[in-house]
Design an enzyme around this catalytic site. Sequence first.
Site, short mmCIF file in Angstrom:
data_model
loop_
_atom_site.label_atom_id
_atom_site.label_comp_id
_atom_site.label_asym_id
_atom_site.label_seq_id
_atom_site.Cartn_x
_atom_site.Cartn_y
_atom_site.Cartn_z
N GLN A 151 -5.24 16.22 -15.64
CA GLN A 151 -5.40 14.92 -16.29
C GLN A 151 -6.62 14.89 -17.21
O GLN A 151 -7.16 13.82 -17.49
CB GLN A 151 -5.51 13.81 -15.24
CG GLN A 151 -4.25 13.63 -14.41
CD GLN A 151 -4.30 12.40 -13.54
OE1 GLN A 151 -4.18 11.26 -14.01
NE2 GLN A 151 -4.49 12.59 -12.24
N LYS A 203 -7.58 9.76 -4.36
CA LYS A 203 -8.90 10.35 -4.58
C LYS A 203 -10.03 9.36 -4.30
O LYS A 203 -11.07 9.73 -3.73
CB LYS A 203 -9.03 10.89 -6.01
CG LYS A 203 -9.06 9.83 -7.10
CD LYS A 203 -9.25 10.46 -8.45
CE LYS A 203 -9.32 9.40 -9.54
NZ LYS A 203 -10.48 8.53 -9.42
#
Length: 721
Positions: free
Chosen positions: A254, A35
């Site tokens: 998450q 990411k």
Amino acid sequence: MDVSNLINPLNAPQRQAVTSDNPHLLVLAGAGSGKTRVLIHRIAWLMASEQATACQILAVTFTNKAAREMQQRITAFIDETQGQVKPWMGTFHSIAHRLLRIHWQVAKLPQHFQLLDNDEQLRCIKKVLRALHVDEKNEDIRQVQSFINKCKNEGLRAKEVIVSERDIRQQVLVQFYTAYETHCQQAGVVDFCELLLRAYELFRDNPDILQQYQSRYRYFLVDEFQDTNHLQYLWLRLWSGEEGELFVVGDDDQSIYSWRGANVGNIARLQEDYPKLEYVRLEQNYRSTQTILHAANSLISHNTQRLGKQLWTDGEKGSPLFLYSAYSETDEAEFIAQRILYYQEKTQGSLDNIVLLYRTSAQSRVLEEALLQHSIPYRIYGGLRFYERAEIKDCLAYLQLLLNPDSDTAFERVINTPKRGIGDRSVEEIRRIAREQQISLWQACCRLIEYGGLAKRTINALQLFVNLINSLKKDSESLALADQIAAIQSQAKLADYYKKIHKQEAEGRLENLAELVNAAREFSLYDMVSDSTISQQEHFLAHAVLETGGEQGDSTQDRVQLMTLHLAKGLEFDTVFLCGLEEQLFPHRNSIREDNLEEERRLCYVGITRAQRELYLCHSESRFVYGQRHYTEPSRFLAEIPSELVEPIRLSTAKTFFSPSSQQVIDVVVGDQVVHPIFGEGTVIEEEGIEPRKLVQVSFAEGEKWLVLATAQLQKQTESS
């Protein structure tokens, strides 16, 4: 910059995200899917393709460290022709701070307003309550702080909080919030939550300033979007406006910080506010083996409130997940320590690549002791070792004072813990008398009570303290060590004291206090003191000091990492031990009670996806909880991992995971005569479990001892003769 060279290293979904021309994009970035790489390449792409200049880009991260790292990495992509100008990168708080420094007058702040950290905010609240003639002893200061911060994170001023006429407590809290706002405005101080609220109001209430910044910044990139709170979302939505382009990266699987205000619902809200929002899923993982990812996918699929993605890798299948069912928490810690020794002996690999993850900080105590026993260097990540924690040192200071009232260090630590109305000036007077008369602080305190010299109220408080210590000393003389410590906690009202602290912090402290009782009980069971001149209490206190001073290794030394699961997010390790996978512990009893299982499952998912090559799942058949041994059930999360991915470590094969040089176990049964290097001759009177976790109870001349057969160095008497 050659645009093709910029995107060639990316996989297809990464390239899609980086080059998208959709003004609003949500990148669902799975664990280990790159990411940060996508964020940096997106910024570089915007500049290289001449869609944006650096001055038009705002990138928001959640830590200053992440902002610095992104700034360094983006610099490598910026062509020299771009000059020295770089995008504005920072946390929500640092960006808000900069805006308020620039527009301090419009924001109705003094030019040199002072920032308050968490502790300074608490002191400020106390000052406000004193001005309202509120007795600190009867008020939960941290609850007030939590209420104020929660309101601000929701974007609410005191006058905007809606409270039921029947909710008297909420009405009182709103009054405190109102007084606190007034005080801070008059004093020119700003707490962390106020930074965000004031910056949001700056834009909301001043259209000209908002338009100025909307025209300057068009491209907004946000990392860890699942961790944004309500106010941060409102501010971002307001600032970006109708023309701004929003590129957010997050992972709903998450989201593990709801207890500090994070709102995973902000991802769903994006879909409502931006109907043409484009999704890109980053599912290729560059960290873990196929087996680990399969386990993580299977676990998280049991959550219903998720957008959904499947992590995969073109890497190796890898070894199975190893499941160890321990007899007790001590056995669990022993297995882990032995496995680490075996790892060292077999691979010569770095200990830095090994992490022990646990749900609550209290679990670290048993793990630490096992590592110290085997001389394995370790580091507590983001926290203190067990015996260094304030609540543990407080309780042990009471124990020290019972043994030796003349211990000045112990006296000073507990004289006003919990708060009992003995101020700094009174303590300084006690110190003065002790210095002048060359006596201990305890003796000086007793003389002040006898002869006076302080206000009557203070003398009464000192008398109550002395009575408490004398009462504890008398009542605990006939108690076992663990019961003495439990009595100290009860009669000194330490639990009540810590319950006044913010909920999350208080819970951890109470668990640590309960674990101290467990430590004392375990210490009594295995205490090897043979010198009758040393009491068990003295030996335990010395043990605590030695544990604190035990070598963790210097900052450069190779060492095992220990941390709670909440601290592990964003990190990765070659080998992960996931400890304490038991119902009521993980998932935690509070989350079960509060119907927050999905976040607990996400936390487990985070733990699993920290592992690159090997993952050990450990649970105990029994565990000491609040002074009592409870038989436990394996965590439901274990059942949610496909059995074909897991290899149980059987009792009969567990030795293969231990260092060959660490075990010399003899076979003994009840009735055998044995010899111990310290206790001498004895008789085996009871046995539990089987090797390598077998416990034996041996009757020696000085009493009965439970010993771990694998490490007790026992010999049969016939063999030694």
